[in-house]
Design a protein around this motif. Structure first.
Motif, PDB file in Angstrom:
ATOM      1  N   GLU A  14       0.838  -1.190   0.000  1.00 39.66           N
ATOM      2  CA  GLU A  14       0.000   0.000   0.000  1.00 39.66           C
ATOM      3  C   GLU A  14       0.875   1.242   0.000  1.00 39.66           C
ATOM      4  O   GLU A  14       1.968   1.248   0.589  1.00 39.66           O
ATOM      5  N   LYS A  15       0.375   2.264  -0.623  1.00 39.65           N
ATOM      6  CA  LYS A  15       1.070   3.548  -0.651  1.00 39.65           C
ATOM      7  C   LYS A  15       1.439   3.957   0.766  1.00 39.65           C
ATOM      8  O   LYS A  15       0.643   3.871   1.696  1.00 39.65           O
ATOM      9  N   ARG A  81       8.241   4.741   2.334  1.00 32.86           N
ATOM     10  CA  ARG A  81       7.042   5.540   2.021  1.00 32.86           C
ATOM     11  C   ARG A  81       6.706   5.417   0.528  1.00 32.86           C
ATOM     12  O   ARG A  81       6.673   6.403  -0.206  1.00 32.86           O
ATOM     13  N   THR A  82       6.456   4.198   0.102  1.00 33.36           N
ATOM     14  CA  THR A  82       6.264   3.926  -1.325  1.00 33.36           C
ATOM     15  C   THR A  82       5.158   4.784  -1.930  1.00 33.36           C
ATOM     16  O   THR A  82       4.149   5.115  -1.273  1.00 33.36           O
ATOM     17  N   GLN A  83       5.361   5.131  -3.180  1.00 33.38           N
ATOM     18  CA  GLN A  83       4.405   5.894  -3.982  1.00 33.38           C
ATOM     19  C   GLN A  83       4.002   5.048  -5.185  1.00 33.38           C
ATOM     20  O   GLN A  83       4.713   4.115  -5.576  1.00 33.38           O
ATOM     21  N   GLN A  84       2.891   5.408  -5.793  1.00 30.74           N
ATOM     22  CA  GLN A  84       2.416   4.624  -6.934  1.00 30.74           C
ATOM     23  C   GLN A  84       3.419   4.647  -8.085  1.00 30.74           C
ATOM     24  O   GLN A  84       3.535   3.652  -8.829  1.00 30.74           O
ATOM     25  N   SER A  87       5.928   1.759  -8.679  1.00 32.87           N
ATOM     26  CA  SER A  87       5.536   0.475  -9.273  1.00 32.87           C
ATOM     27  C   SER A  87       6.377   0.201 -10.504  1.00 32.87           C
ATOM     28  O   SER A  87       6.453   1.026 -11.423  1.00 32.87           O
ATOM     29  N   VAL A 114       2.412  -0.840  -6.179  1.00 31.25           N
ATOM     30  CA  VAL A 114       2.015   0.028  -5.073  1.00 31.25           C
ATOM     31  C   VAL A 114       0.580   0.483  -5.320  1.00 31.25           C
ATOM     32  O   VAL A 114       0.294   1.136  -6.321  1.00 31.25           O
TER      33      VAL A 114
END
Lengths: 115, 115
Positions: A14-15, A81-84, A87, A114
């Motif tokens: 998840e984001k 803190r992954t962001q879309q 991906s 993500v």
């Protein structure tokens, strides 16, 4: 012999979550590379390790990305803190030495999604 | 700065026909050049590489490429396509300066082979 292995093969997150991607290079290979393959950007260099040090981190897209290598072997790429837009398929490669004619052997990649 | 241009994101040929995949590079010094192939859900596999020895380079699976400095090209050819050649092909460049081969990739060409 065994090739470059990567784990996990697929990761859905998840984001905003942190993720760790692992690369096991071919035994004895001192050089290790991370690349990212995405639809919009193609294949991009991220970071290069010689032994445990990273003389070239120029491809890391932001300070949310970091990588380390321990024992001159396994490497971990961490995305915080992954962001879309993170991906992509993350590919690891290793080569015998730093000599720039050495063949890079690629792993199968980790597909990161993500949501 | 180095860059790679692959003309044609998709190429379709008949089985038994000539395969020609185009690659042009831009580099301030004569570079090292590589062709990689990627089969679905797999990593990259080296087909062949040019490292300033013979300008005509032979690789695996019957592929070859010719380095032409005057045209800044490194086109990939195969006299007779096989169904198993269907894959994505990437041209890449690295600099002989700096002592290691950070690969700069082209956008890729997807080859389709039809009966």
């Amino acid at each position: 012999g065994a090739g470059v292995s990567q784990s996990p093969s697929n990761k859905v997150t998840e984001k905003g979550k942190d993720v760790e991607l692992r690369c096991d290079p071919i035994s004895g290979h001192t050089a290790l590379y991370w690349y990212r393959q995405s639809l919009g950007q193609g294949l991009e260099f991220l970071i290069y390790f010689q032994g445990n040090s990273a003389p070239d981190k120029s491809g890391l897209p932001s300070d949310r990305f970091s990588a380390e290598r321990t024992g001159g072997s396994v490497s971990t790429l961490t995305i915080q803190r992954t962001q879309q837009e993170d991906s992509a398929v993350y590919l690891c490669a290793s080569s015998l030495d730093r000599v720039n004619t050495d063949t890079q052997y690629f792993g199968p990649g980790t597909r990161l999604t993500v949501l | 700065a180095q860059s790679v241009t692959q003309l044609g994101s998709h190429v379709s040929v008949s089985e038994g026909a000539l395969v020609l995949l185009r690659c042009n590079y831009s580099s301030s010094v004569p570079p090292y050049l590589f062709w990689y192939v990627q089969y679905p859900n797999q990593g990259l596999q080296l087909l062949l590489k040019y490292t300033s020895a013979a300008t005509l380079v032979k690789g695996i699976n019957g592929f070859e490429a010719e380095f032409k400095k005057s045209e800044t090209s490194f086109h990939l050819t195969k006299p007779s396509a096989h169904m198993s050649d269907a894959a994505e092909y990437f041209c890449a460049v690295s600099s002989p300066l700096g002592g290691y081969n950070k690969l700069i990739f082209g956008a890729g060409t997807r080859l389709a082979v039809h009966p």
